[in-house]
Design a protein around this motif. Structure first.
Motif, short mmCIF file in Angstrom:
data_model
loop_
_atom_site.label_atom_id
_atom_site.label_comp_id
_atom_site.label_asym_id
_atom_site.label_seq_id
_atom_site.Cartn_x
_atom_site.Cartn_y
_atom_site.Cartn_z
N ASP A 59 0.80 -1.22 0.00
CA ASP A 59 0.00 0.00 0.00
C ASP A 59 0.84 1.27 0.00
O ASP A 59 0.49 2.28 0.62
N ARG A 65 -7.48 -9.95 -11.26
CA ARG A 65 -7.39 -10.21 -9.82
C ARG A 65 -6.36 -9.30 -9.15
O ARG A 65 -6.52 -8.93 -8.00
N SER A 102 -8.30 -6.06 -8.49
CA SER A 102 -9.43 -6.11 -7.57
C SER A 102 -8.98 -6.04 -6.11
O SER A 102 -7.89 -6.51 -5.76
N ARG A 103 -9.83 -5.48 -5.27
CA ARG A 103 -9.64 -5.56 -3.82
C ARG A 103 -10.92 -6.07 -3.15
O ARG A 103 -11.11 -5.86 -1.96
N GLN A 104 -11.73 -6.79 -3.89
CA GLN A 104 -12.82 -7.55 -3.29
C GLN A 104 -12.22 -8.81 -2.67
O GLN A 104 -11.44 -9.51 -3.32
N PRO A 105 -12.56 -9.12 -1.42
CA PRO A 105 -11.88 -10.21 -0.71
C PRO A 105 -11.87 -11.55 -1.44
O PRO A 105 -10.90 -12.29 -1.34
N GLN A 137 -9.27 -10.64 -4.91
CA GLN A 137 -8.00 -9.93 -4.97
C GLN A 137 -6.81 -10.87 -4.85
O GLN A 137 -6.86 -11.91 -4.20
N THR A 156 -3.06 -6.05 1.78
CA THR A 156 -3.15 -4.74 1.13
C THR A 156 -4.61 -4.31 1.01
O THR A 156 -5.52 -5.13 0.89
N GLU A 157 -4.80 -3.00 1.00
CA GLU A 157 -6.11 -2.40 0.79
C GLU A 157 -6.21 -1.77 -0.59
O GLU A 157 -7.30 -1.52 -1.09
N LEU A 158 -5.06 -1.49 -1.21
CA LEU A 158 -5.02 -0.82 -2.51
C LEU A 158 -4.28 -1.69 -3.51
O LEU A 158 -3.30 -2.36 -3.16
N PRO A 159 -4.69 -1.69 -4.78
CA PRO A 159 -3.91 -2.39 -5.79
C PRO A 159 -2.61 -1.65 -6.08
O PRO A 159 -2.52 -0.43 -5.91
N ASP A 160 -1.62 -2.41 -6.52
CA ASP A 160 -0.33 -1.84 -6.91
C ASP A 160 -0.47 -1.33 -8.34
O ASP A 160 -0.27 -2.08 -9.30
#
Length: 368
Positions: A76, A323, A326-329, A332, A338-342
């Motif tokens: 993040d 994938r 995405s940050r849907q559990p 992702q 992580t909460e944010l994609p790279d």
């Protein structure tokens, strides 16, 4: 998601025990196991783990070496610093160049900072009896002390610079989800990660600090022994058909290889994203064969057709990048941490896929 986490945790526990048993007899150490077979409790304060010089909360102690992996894990956007210390007389056995054996008494630290403030320092130790243990130390607002976090972690630490103003400190068992599934629990210190032949296109990598050690530095100090001499004469790189491909595969190695490999402790999928310096061309072929045009068990929502991990020339239809974005559990990847994609790493992998990749040809000669 709970099922996925339970499966990863089970694999993690097995692999950590296996890594400890395999390495115990090969790496020299002056650290004797405790007579009662019980390790000392973890220190309550980071300063007592041996990272800093006496009286300092910033300057490493003599014998503590900084290092900087060339393909770092996305966290993040956190700024990270890393250190390694070996016990007196101890050394890393590099006989197996892709699975280093670290001696009992090895300690590693990774500091996380956001917005210029240190948030936590994670700690890995190989105890005198050969087991690996993990801990996190949380820094106070003044930045002059870090205290041991609860074993369960901290789900939502208030940090203004973190996504949503909340920062998750992992529990000790959470650490196994990544470190336990790898052939060796140490992820950022390896022949490829510490190669002096650094990838100029690598995403998220910080320039090595002046005092940081690399592969040759460890060997020159006698702290890394048994490594095949050709890896010192010609430092390892990911073999690839283009610089873009090398960097994209490095991003995938740094973020995904601890679960997606073929060392026997991997997640139960055919997908391989791990590079190997012992047989780089074969490792590259395994990665390409398991991604380019390979069918995926995961089907994107609303998709009626069979999905593929990588559709050459079409990143928008590739499960790999879907994938990663995405940050849907339930979707992702990586699944934890992580909460944010790279966005930078994702864009790099998308450009690689969009370059109209040909399928892997086993007859093609690939040079590192």
């Amino acid at each position: 998601m709970a099922t996925v986490r339970a499966a990863v945790a089970a694999l993690a526990a097995v692999s950590v025990a296996l890594a400890a048993s395999l390495g115990a007899g090969r790496a020299a150490s002056a650290t004797a196991p405790p007579a009662d077979g019980v390790d000392a409790p973890l220190p309550e304060h980071l300063a007592d783990t041996g990272l800093y010089a006496p009286g300092s909360s910033t300057d490493p102690r003599d014998g503590v070496l900084g290092f900087t992996p060339q393909y770092p894990l996305w966290s993040d956007g956190a700024t990270k610093r890393r250190w390694l210390a070996l016990p007196p007389g101890g050394f890393i056995d590099g006989t197996s160049p892709d699975a280093w054996a670290f001696p009992p008494g090895t300690r590693l630290w990774k500091e996380f900072a956001l917005g210029g403030r240190r948030i936590e320092t994670r700690y890995i130790e190989r105890t005198p009896r050969g087991a690996w243990r993990f801990a996190s130390y949380v820094w106070n607002e003044a930045g002059d002390d870090a205290v041991l976090a609860p074993a369960r972690g901290i789900r939502a630490l208030a940090v203004a610079a973190a996504p949503g103003g909340r920062y998750a400190v992992p529990g000790r068992t959470d650490c196994l989800a990544c470190h336990g599934g790898s052939p060796v629990p140490v992820l950022g210190a390896s022949a490829l990660q510490l190669s002096p032949a650094r990838d100029p296109l690598a995403t998220g990598a910080s320039p090595p600090r002046p005092d940081a050690v690399d592969l040759r530095g460890l060997a020159e100090r006698g702290l890394l022994r048994g490594l095949p001499p050709e890896l010192l004469a010609e430092p390892p790189r990911i073999p690839a058909r283009s610089p873009l491909e090398r960097a994209a595969l490095g991003t995938l190695h740094g973020n995904c290889a601890h679960c997606h490999h073929r060392a026997g402790t991997q997640v139960p999928l055919a997908l391989t994203l791990a590079q190997r310096v012992a047989d780089p061309a074969a490792a590259l072929h395994e990665v390409l064969q398991s991604t380019l045009g390979a069918a995926s068990r995961f089907r994107p929502p609303g998709s009626a057709a069979e999905a593929h991990i990588v559709v050459p020339g079409q990143p928008e239809d590739s499960v790999l990048t879907l994938r990663m974005a995405s940050r849907q559990p339930q979707r992702q990847m990586p699944p934890l941490g992580t909460e944010l994609p790279d966005t930078e790493g994702l864009a790099l992998v998308q450009r690689w896929i969009a370059s109209a990749l040909p399928p892997p040809d086993p007859r093609q000669e690939i040079h590192p």
